[in-house]
Design a protein around this motif. Structure first.
Motif, short mmCIF file in Angstrom:
data_model
loop_
_atom_site.label_atom_id
_atom_site.label_comp_id
_atom_site.label_asym_id
_atom_site.label_seq_id
_atom_site.Cartn_x
_atom_site.Cartn_y
_atom_site.Cartn_z
N LEU A 97 -9.71 12.86 -6.63
CA LEU A 97 -8.43 13.53 -6.52
C LEU A 97 -8.58 15.02 -6.74
CD1 LEU A 97 -5.25 13.32 -6.49
CD2 LEU A 97 -5.42 13.27 -8.96
N LEU A 98 -9.32 15.40 -7.76
CA LEU A 98 -9.47 16.82 -8.04
C LEU A 98 -10.31 17.49 -6.96
CD1 LEU A 98 -10.07 16.63 -11.88
CD2 LEU A 98 -8.03 17.41 -10.70
N PHE A 99 -11.20 16.72 -6.38
CA PHE A 99 -12.08 17.30 -5.37
C PHE A 99 -11.36 17.49 -4.05
CE2 PHE A 99 -15.77 18.34 -3.17
CZ PHE A 99 -15.93 17.54 -2.06
N LYS A 100 -10.63 16.46 -3.65
CA LYS A 100 -10.05 16.49 -2.31
C LYS A 100 -8.62 17.03 -2.28
CE LYS A 100 -11.91 14.77 1.49
NZ LYS A 100 -11.50 14.97 2.86
N GLY A 101 -7.86 16.62 -3.26
CA GLY A 101 -6.47 17.06 -3.23
C GLY A 101 -5.54 15.87 -3.31
N ASN B 236 0.95 21.62 1.11
CA ASN B 236 -0.44 21.51 1.52
C ASN B 236 -1.10 20.40 0.72
OD1 ASN B 236 -1.23 24.00 3.33
ND2 ASN B 236 0.22 24.74 1.81
N PHE B 237 -1.02 19.18 1.23
CA PHE B 237 -1.56 18.05 0.48
C PHE B 237 -3.08 18.13 0.38
CE2 PHE B 237 2.03 15.43 -0.39
CZ PHE B 237 2.98 15.82 0.53
N PHE B 238 -3.68 18.66 1.41
CA PHE B 238 -5.11 18.95 1.36
C PHE B 238 -5.28 20.42 1.70
CE2 PHE B 238 -6.65 14.81 0.78
CZ PHE B 238 -6.05 13.93 1.65
N LEU B 239 -6.51 20.85 1.78
CA LEU B 239 -6.72 22.19 2.30
C LEU B 239 -6.62 22.09 3.81
CD1 LEU B 239 -7.50 25.12 1.86
CD2 LEU B 239 -9.89 24.44 2.05
N PHE B 240 -5.41 22.27 4.32
CA PHE B 240 -5.20 22.11 5.76
C PHE B 240 -5.68 23.33 6.52
CE2 PHE B 240 -3.40 18.15 5.53
CZ PHE B 240 -2.19 18.07 4.87
N LEU C 175 -9.95 35.15 13.43
CA LEU C 175 -9.55 36.35 14.14
C LEU C 175 -8.07 36.33 14.50
CD1 LEU C 175 -12.53 36.70 16.62
CD2 LEU C 175 -12.16 38.00 14.55
N GLY C 176 -7.59 35.14 14.78
CA GLY C 176 -6.24 35.05 15.31
C GLY C 176 -5.16 35.03 14.27
N ARG C 177 -5.51 35.01 13.01
CA ARG C 177 -4.49 34.89 11.99
C ARG C 177 -3.73 36.20 11.84
NH1 ARG C 177 -7.93 31.27 8.83
NH2 ARG C 177 -7.39 29.23 9.65
N ASN C 178 -2.49 36.06 11.46
CA ASN C 178 -1.67 37.23 11.19
C ASN C 178 -2.05 37.78 9.82
OD1 ASN C 178 0.33 39.09 10.70
ND2 ASN C 178 2.03 37.73 11.21
N PRO C 179 -2.59 38.97 9.75
CA PRO C 179 -3.05 39.46 8.44
C PRO C 179 -1.92 39.78 7.47
CG PRO C 179 -3.35 41.14 10.12
CD PRO C 179 -2.89 39.92 10.82
N ASP C 180 -0.68 39.81 7.96
CA ASP C 180 0.44 40.09 7.06
C ASP C 180 0.92 38.88 6.30
OD1 ASP C 180 1.86 42.30 9.55
OD2 ASP C 180 0.46 42.71 7.92
N VAL C 181 0.38 37.73 6.59
CA VAL C 181 0.88 36.51 5.96
C VAL C 181 -0.28 35.79 5.28
CG1 VAL C 181 1.99 34.29 6.37
CG2 VAL C 181 2.68 36.28 7.69
N THR C 182 -0.06 35.39 4.04
CA THR C 182 -1.07 34.64 3.29
C THR C 182 -1.44 33.37 4.03
OG1 THR C 182 0.21 35.32 1.36
CG2 THR C 182 -1.56 33.74 1.00
N VAL C 183 -2.70 33.02 3.96
CA VAL C 183 -3.10 31.69 4.43
C VAL C 183 -3.12 30.79 3.20
CG1 VAL C 183 -4.92 30.34 5.50
CG2 VAL C 183 -4.47 32.64 6.29
N ARG C 184 -2.27 29.80 3.20
CA ARG C 184 -2.07 29.02 2.00
C ARG C 184 -3.22 28.05 1.77
NH1 ARG C 184 1.29 30.95 5.49
NH2 ARG C 184 1.58 28.90 6.40
N SER C 185 -3.45 27.79 0.48
CA SER C 185 -4.56 26.92 0.10
C SER C 185 -4.03 25.56 -0.30
CB SER C 185 -5.29 27.58 -1.06
OG SER C 185 -6.18 26.67 -1.64
N ARG C 186 -4.88 24.74 -0.82
CA ARG C 186 -4.51 23.39 -1.19
C ARG C 186 -3.55 23.39 -2.37
NH1 ARG C 186 -7.46 19.39 -4.98
NH2 ARG C 186 -9.41 20.48 -4.65
N VAL D 266 -2.53 23.28 11.12
CA VAL D 266 -2.38 22.03 11.87
C VAL D 266 -3.00 20.94 11.01
CG1 VAL D 266 -3.34 20.83 13.83
CG2 VAL D 266 -2.29 23.04 14.14
N VAL D 267 -2.36 19.79 10.95
CA VAL D 267 -2.87 18.79 10.01
C VAL D 267 -3.56 17.62 10.68
CG1 VAL D 267 -1.09 19.38 8.34
CG2 VAL D 267 -0.71 17.49 9.89
N GLY D 268 -3.36 17.42 11.97
CA GLY D 268 -4.02 16.30 12.63
C GLY D 268 -3.14 15.07 12.68
#
Lengths: 461, 1043
Positions: A67-71, B916-920, B930-941, B829-831
């Motif tokens: 869980l901590l590793f993946k999310g 962001n349930f995972f690092l999407f 290259l294509g990301r908008n530099p004015d907006v944070t890219v969110r993490s997990r 995009v999450v798949g």
């Protein structure tokens, strides 16, 4: 020592079973209980159970590590059901802990002498249950390594306080207070018994360890005086916690706008439910314990009956709460509340709701019958059913309410994943592991309080 | 080449020393010739040989051991300097200089951090979509419409929005291959040159080109040059979704090819014969048509609305906006068209209609006749040529020509009928007449009509060359594959749907070793001396062409103006005088009423398969079925009952729907499809969507959907009859659906009224505005009865108070806003699997509600961004205070602070928050960065996110206004969704400013808040949907309900 057959025989109608088995003395009480701890021969079943629990605990650690590793996405949660097993389990475990504090604190203040044989391990149950519960609010967050300290008002958080209007912060205070007070209460109660073990210890190492834990207890009148004062004070502190902690936990839901959560009666409903499941868990622990260790003289039918009666009483309150929930939902004529009632009865998870009614209302009605209350194995079955029912209640509350709320296009479904289940079962294993270790190294029944039940202990005021 | 960092590496261990082959003399000479402060960093560099170390060792044997000591670099240099002093290199004791290059002269206009906007256009299968592209540090990051271009007016469709991702697609073809093996471009050029030389001898016999529909005049000019050089060569066309029917219909009616240009703002009555002009750019001029049509439904100035009748087969978003919709099987549209034509004065044999259809036609005809010259009949692109011809004739008879419709010369260069063209090519290939086939773009092996056997015929071609942006199914059979540049990487040009010419200028140097189509075609156009041109730049080619069109002295100025504006001024094609004559209308095909008809339609988000590997479009839900990552096969709910399959039922909350699989057999070929019960779909018919089922589609597209091209024959490209459908017993297809529930139940997220109600100001017996807003006056914004302080009263929102108004009348569900938001805000995009779990990340969603009977429901679209509630339920429940309220009324999300308890999402009644349930976010793939908008944070997990009213744009505007010491002007800030919306459904602005557009909208009686009864006081409000039904005609939904 009376045999099982004798002590577990139901007395004739109108006669209540004794609180303690006949023929006990100070010595026998001490030796019997301390014997569990000081014996050199660990019972085989203990080793087997602990081995199994260690395996389950290992599984738990694997699941937590992944869980901590993946999310947190390895679980089944999604939008709209942002809370699933983790919060259901959190509330379930916290609820279970309430019986221990009730027995220790409230029954003490009500001067119920029969509490003495069950209060020690019930308090331990509370502490271990709160430990299990406390894992979930941390693990279920998206970033637990930050949640671990950002939820606390400590000067390490870049000058930003937690947001105090949030019930989750109230939870932090409630649960940590609960744990602290319970632990202190339990710890102080153990001191005279540790002293006893220190004095009866056979080897030097054991004596030293219990000696440290006993903190220099001599059993003098002054010590006892201070002890009683401290014990009463802590009982006074712990008593409101029985009502407040689960009320605060219920506010997690009641404060929100979600139909099915947004009700004012959640605090008493949850507290009643907590005591309900707590006593069910006390019985689930007491009945096998007394059988495996032969403690029927100390945890007698009387205790089982009383627990059963308390379960019945709180069960009626819970049943009333369910009825009120549905009635007010209908009576309000609010379209969302009506939809919530409809969802409980006819929605995709309605079979859980019907199972809930069965487990929490219908089957426990058998406790009206003394034959059920006085037969340990039947009582055990009912306790398991009640605990299951209480878990289902939290599932119904959390998942079924989130699953369908205001905007129909956002409705979704929830199903657990294997990781959800591994962590859930893992907490059972962890809990049982802690409990069995507790039984082995600490007196699971309060020795000195049991002695106070004997006729020899009656002191004229 | 040399190691610059490690001083150790300057030292050569004695074991490594090779025999010296370097003369000290040479080195000294080299040093003495050195000009300027050319210091050497390492001796290897100086000596160009590792042996130099050995040389030094020999020079200073006593000091050789010092060099092994890593610390003594300084000593080493001293020693070396001492020895080199003799060579004339003085003062060599300092750290060698390393040249870094500062931005002393900045590139023109670039201020790092400020975006620059360039006008360009996107070629789309026979016309171009005019664009303005936002670039950050010379990387295009966002596509907008061109506000000054008549075909765009600032808006785009979803394909243009997603085209940015195609530029940065890591699965693009990177390098030239020959039979699958990488080769340098030079080799390919040589091979082609020799082929061209060989072809010269035979005047190009056997040389064939295959392209899609092209609108580039430069390309046409180049092709003419090719055909002059190789008179025997032929240029074939094949687009799987083409305008053959329109061409043939135009020929039937006018005797020549013409394109129809619709001016819908002048139309009070619009009749669509299966014409889907409100979905996407496969209807040329969609953006403009949508805008113009919706101008007549704004209800902002007066109380009139236009009226839309749609007679269609496969449900479309146009049908969803219809005031009256007639459900027909695909072949029945022909009969209805004939009957309608007969009623409006066109000599046509009336088709056979049933009672309901006849009533419909009568009412529509009456309405048309009442509005002669102010109505229009639009034929569907996928309907038979007869329907087109009939529509042209009707427009002529009704006097619409020149008013609501005009006919111009075709925008496509050298238009032909594609079906015939590719059949010719295949026949010639089979006859062995094709020696060299050059395929420019497209994927004919995948999408050519299956009965032609294109793949087999290819085997008979001696040399097959492909220019394509992706390596696809066709590449497997090619000899040479050359990567094609994306349109943002090269120069080109084209015509918009109305003929306006645009020059396409590139935004970025080609990322890979690709070639632009003009550069590639130039190889086949030898210059005067007969040499094939392999090194011509597309810029020169395009400019040369335009010099021929504008051969005046001020060409430079004209060119700069044209490239700057994005279009050639006044180049819209002039309307032609045409007269419709229906001499030879083919007899209607008599369709067996019991046979199952098949409709082939382009997929709403993947089109014909061009966008199969575009993750944004894969994850954009189709407007009506709300599913992602797959195509579905639509059938009517009644058919589902016949086959005992589950319906779109109210219990269907499942996000991943396991659908039964149908086996569709058509003309002897089979395909397995996931069935979808679509309300409003005709009975005894099935709609198959094209484009999916590709085998070689990159990591995004492979394995998605079914391949409808497998059963699509050449003579039934859009409509066919006689399919058989069997339900497979145990197989299921897991779809990823973003919306599982389609009815409104007892709630009213969408408020609906009729025009009559609006005019009378009465709805359901109450005052119109009150009823729209909610049952109780307490639901009205204003003085609430609450214990909480009213922030608005206390003057909390002093300066700006941002608000948004969404007009449900105008929203056509085209999903352009959803893709625009994804592009602007770096949304991941999450798949498919995660969408099945319910974790899609798009910040704005467009809910589709069906109301009425499943056979012909009323459909409503409701875009739902964050409501930015003044009493936001999400704010008090966050334990760490990661979501807070700004003084301008925004609900700000602080990503850094969020620990991810998700309480805010649980408490949001609108469910607009995404987690962001995972690092999407893809942190690794370089091209995507290259294509990301530099004015907006890219969110993490583990972090929650949601619509921010494009706060980065608000901040940019605020900074600009503060620098200029003024207030932000109304209209200066356009949120991404607002900017691209073709129908101007979304308006954003300052509600403290009473004159702003958004304030005026919010004063409309149609305005209401979603879930107002919860007292959230949302800043995003809606305008109720108003329909304009014909009082003489029941709506299809009502009728079906009675049935």
């Amino acid at each position: 020592m009376a045999t099982l057959g004798q002590i577990d025989v139901r007395p004739p109608k109108g006669v209540r079973p004794p609180i303690i088995g006949p023929g006990q003395t100070f010595g026998t009480v001490t030796d019997r209980i301390a014997g569990i701890v000081l014996t050199k021969h660990t019972p085989v079943f203990w080793i087997l159970v602990v081995a199994l629990c260690l395996a389950i605990f290992g599984m738990f650690n694997t699941a937590v590590g992944y869980l901590l590793f993946k999310g947190v996405g390895i679980w089944g949660i999604n939008i709209p059901v942002g809370w699933g097993f983790a919060i259901v389990n959190f509330v379930w475990w916290i609820g279970i802990g309430h019986a221990g504090t009730l027995i220790s604190a409230i029954l003490l203040l009500f001067k119920q002498g029969w509490r003495t044989s069950i209060n020690r391990f019930a308090e331990a149950m509370t502490i271990f249950a709160v430990m299990q519960a406390g894992l979930f609010p941390l693990l279920h967050t998206g970033r637990p390594w930050l949640a671990a300290y950002w939820l606390f008002p400590i000067p390490l958080t870049m000058g930003v306080w937690p947001q105090f209007r949030s019930p989750l912060i109230w939870d932090v205070f409630a649960v940590s207070t609960y744990f602290t007070v319970s632990f202190l209460f339990w710890g102080i109660g153990l001191i005279p018994d540790f002293a006893n073990l220190r004095d009866s210890a056979k080897t030097l190492v054991v004596r030293r360890i219990y000696g440290m834990l006993a903190m220099g207890w001599r059993g003098s009148a002054r010590h006892w005086n201070r002890y009683e004062t401290a014990y009463m004070l802590l009982a006074g502190l712990a008593t409101p916690l029985v009502l407040s902690v689960h009320s605060v936990v219920s506010l997690d839901f009641a404060v929100s706008v979600v139909p099915g959560w947004h009700t004012t009666f959640f605090p008493p409903y949850f507290v009643a439910g907590a005591i309900y499941s707590g006593f069910a868990m006390v019985l689930m622990l007491a009945i096998p314990f007394r059988y495996l260790y032969g403690m029927q003289d100390f945890i007698t039918l009387r205790h089982l009956q009383n627990c059963g009666k308390l379960m019945l009483a709180t069960g009626q309150i819970v049943a009333y709460s369910y009825a009120m929930e549905m009635f007010i939902g209908w009576y309000s004529n609010d379209r969302y509340e009506l939809a919530m009632v409809n969802n409980r009865l006819h929605g995709p998870y309605s079979h859980y709701y019907y199972m809930l009614i069965l487990c929490n209302i219908l089957i426990p009605q058998s406790l009206w019958f003394n034959s059920i209350r006085s037969t340990p194995w039947r009582l055990f079955v009912v306790s398991v059913v009640v605990n299951t029912g209480m878990w289902l209640e939290r599932f119904v509350i959390v998942v079924m309410s989130l699953q369908r709320d205001y905007i129909p296009t956002s409705w979704g479904m929830y199903w657990y994943t294997k990781w959800d289940m591994m962590i859930f079962v893992g907490t059972w294993g962890f809990f049982t592991l802690l409990f069995f270790i507790f039984i082995r190294v600490m007196p699971p029944i309060s020795i000195f309080e049991m002695r106070s039940l004997l006729p020899q202990a009656k002191v004229k005021e | 080449m040399s190691n610059i960092n490690d001083s150790n590496s300057n030292l050569i261990s004695p074991g490594e020393v090779k025999p010296a082959s370097l003369e000290l003399e040479t080195v000294r000479k080299r040093l003495s010739e050195a000009k300027g402060p050319k210091f050497w960093r390492t001796l290897e560099e100086l000596a160009d040989q590792p042996a130099f170390g050995e040389l030094l060792e020999r020079e200073f044997p006593r000091h050789a051991t010092e060099w092994v000591d890593p610390v003594s670099r300084r000593n080493f240099l001293k020693l070396a300097g001492a020895s080199m002093a003799l060579a004339g290199l003085a003062g060599c004791t300092r750290q060698p200089l390393e040249q870094i290059l500062p931005y002393v002269r900045q590139p023109e206009q670039l201020i790092p951090g400020k975006p620059i906007f360039y006008a360009t256009a996107m070629p789309f299968h026979g016309h171009v979509l005019p664009l303005v592209v936002e670039t950050h540090e010379f990387r295009p990051t966002k596509v907008e419409g061109n506000p000054q271009h008549t075909a765009s007016l600032g808006a785009t469709d979803l394909f243009a929005q997603a085209s940015i991702l195609d530029l940065y697609d890591p699965d693009r073809s990177n390098y030239v291959t020959h039979l699958g093996e990488g080769r340098p471009w030079g080799e390919c050029a040589l091979a082609l040159q020799s082929e061209v030389a060989a072809l010269k001898a035979t005047q190009g016999t056997g040389l064939r080109f295959l392209t899609g529909a092209m609108s580039s005049p430069t390309f046409g000019w180049q092709m003419k040059a090719v055909q002059r050089a190789f008179p025997q060569s032929k240029w074939h066309r094949w687009d799987p979704v083409n305008r053959d029917n329109a061409r043939a219909g135009s020929k039937l009616a006018f005797g020549a090819y013409y394109d129809a240009v619709y001016k819908l703002e002048a139309a009070a009555v619009v009749v669509s014969l299966d014409a889907d002009f409100l979905s996407g750019s496969w209807f040329p001029g969609f953006v403009r048509c949508a805008r113009d049509f919706m101008r007549g439904r704004k209800l902002d100035k007066d109380r009139t609305m236009n009226r839309l009748y749609v007679a269609e087969s496969s449900p479309s978003t146009t049908g969803a906006k219809a005031d009256h919709r007639l459900v027909l099987r695909p072949s029945e549209v022909d009969s209805v068209a004939r009957a309608l034509a007969a009623k409006v004065g066109v000599a046509a044999q009336g088709g056979r209609l049933n009672e309901d259809q006849q009533k419909w036609v009568d009412a529509v005809a009456a309405d048309l006749m009442d509005h002669k010259g102010k109505c229009v009949v639009v034929p569907g692109e996928f309907q038979s040529p007869a329907v087109h011809a009939l529509a042209h004739a009707m427009n002529a008879a009704l006097g619409n020509v020149g008013q609501t419709v005009a006919y111009i010369d075709p925008v496509e260069v050298d238009p032909v009928e594609h079906g015939q063209s590719i059949r010719e090519l295949v026949d010639d290939m089979n006859a062995g007449k094709v020696r060299t086939l050059v395929i420019l773009g497209g994927n004919p092996v995948f999408n050519a009509p299956v009965d032609l056997g294109f793949e087999n015929a290819l085997g008979k071609v001696a040399l097959r060359v492909q220019l394509s942006i992706y390596k696809n199914e066709t590449t497997d059979l090619m000899h040479w594959h050359v990567p094609e540049n994306h349109y943002l990487e090269g120069w080109s040009d084209g015509h918009a749907y109305d003929g306006t010419a645009s020059v396409i200028q590139p935004m970025i140097m080609p990322l890979y070793e690709g070639r632009n189509v003009h550069e590639f075609l130039a190889i086949f156009t030898p210059d005067e001396s007969g040499t094939p041109q392999t090194g011509v730049s597309s810029h020169d080619l395009v400019q040369t062409y335009w010099k021929t069109q504008h051969p005046t002295a001020d060409f430079e100025a004209w060119w700069r103006r044209t490239v700057h504006d994005g279009f050639v001024a006044d180049s819209a094609a002039p309307a032609r005088q045409v007269s419709a004559k229906l001499a030879s209308l083919p007899a209607p095909a008599v369709a067996n009423p019991n046979a199952i008809e098949v409709a082939f339609r382009p997929d709403p988000t993947i089109y014909d398969g061009s966008f199969i590997n575009n993750a944004w479009l894969q994850e954009t839900p189709k407007p009506l079925s709300r599913n992602t990552w797959d195509n579905v096969a639509m059938v009517s709910p009644a058919m589902a009952a016949v086959w005992k399959l589950n319906q779109v039922s109210d219990d269907n909350d499942h996000q991943s729907d396991a659908q039964r699989i149908l086996e569709v057999e058509f003309q002897g070929r089979k395909v397995e499809v996931p069935y979808w019960p679509q309300p409003g779909h005709p009975d005894n018919a099935i709609t198959l969507f094209l484009g999916y089922g590709q085998r070689k589609a990159g990591r995004v597209g492979s394995g998605t959907g079914y391949d409808a091209y497998k059963v699509r024959p050449s003579e039934a490209q859009y409509i066919g009859s006689g399919a058989t459908i069997t339900v497979s017993k145990d197989k299921y297809w897991d779809l990823a659906i973003t919306q599982g529930h389609f009815s409104m139940d007892a709630r009213e997220p969408v408020r609906v009224a009729t025009l009559e109600d609006f005019i009378q100001n009465k709805l359901d017996g109450e005052n119109f505005a009150d009823r729209v807003r909610g049952e109780a006056p307490n639901d009205r914004p204003g003085k609430p009865e609450s214990l909480y302080p009213d922030f608005r009263d206390k003057g909390f929102y002093q300066n700006y108070a941002w608000g948004m108004s969404i007009d449900l009348n105008s929203c056509v569900g085209c999903q352009a806003c959803a893709v625009a938001c994804q592009a602007e805000n770096n949304i991941s995009v999450v798949g498919k699997e995660q969408v099945q779990r319910g974790r899609e990340m798009q910040w704005i969603r467009i809910d589709a509600y069906y109301e009425g009977s499943p056979a012909n429901p009323n459909v409503y679209f409701q875009p739902v961004p964050c409501m930015q509630c003044e009493n936001a339920p999400c704010e008090p429940v966050c334990p760490v205070g990661a979501t807070i309220h700004s003084t301008e009324g925004l609900n700000d999300m602080v990503y850094n602070r969020c620990v991810g308890t998700r309480y805010c999402s649980n408490n949001c009644p609108y469910k607009v928050r995404r987690f962001n349930f995972f690092l999407f976010a893809d942190y690794e793939t370089p091209s995507l960065k290259l294509g990301r908008n530099p004015d907006v944070t890219v969110r993490s997990r583990g972090v929650m996110e949601k619509c921010t009213y494009c706060i980065q744009r608000i901040t940019q505007a605020r900074i600009a206004s503060e620098k200029e010491e003024r207030q932000i002007r109304d209209g200066e800030i356009k949120t991404a969704c607002q900017q691209v919306c073709p129908t101007e459904a979304i308006i954003f602005g300052d509600i403290n400013n009473k004159d702003s557009a958004v304030s005026k909208r919010k004063n409309s009686p149609r305005e209401y808040q979603l879930l107002a009864e919860l007292n959230t006081r949302p800043r995003t409000t809606y305008l109720a949907a108003v329909r304009n039904p014909n009082p003489k005609l029941e709506s299809g939904s009502e009728k079906a309900e009675k049935a």
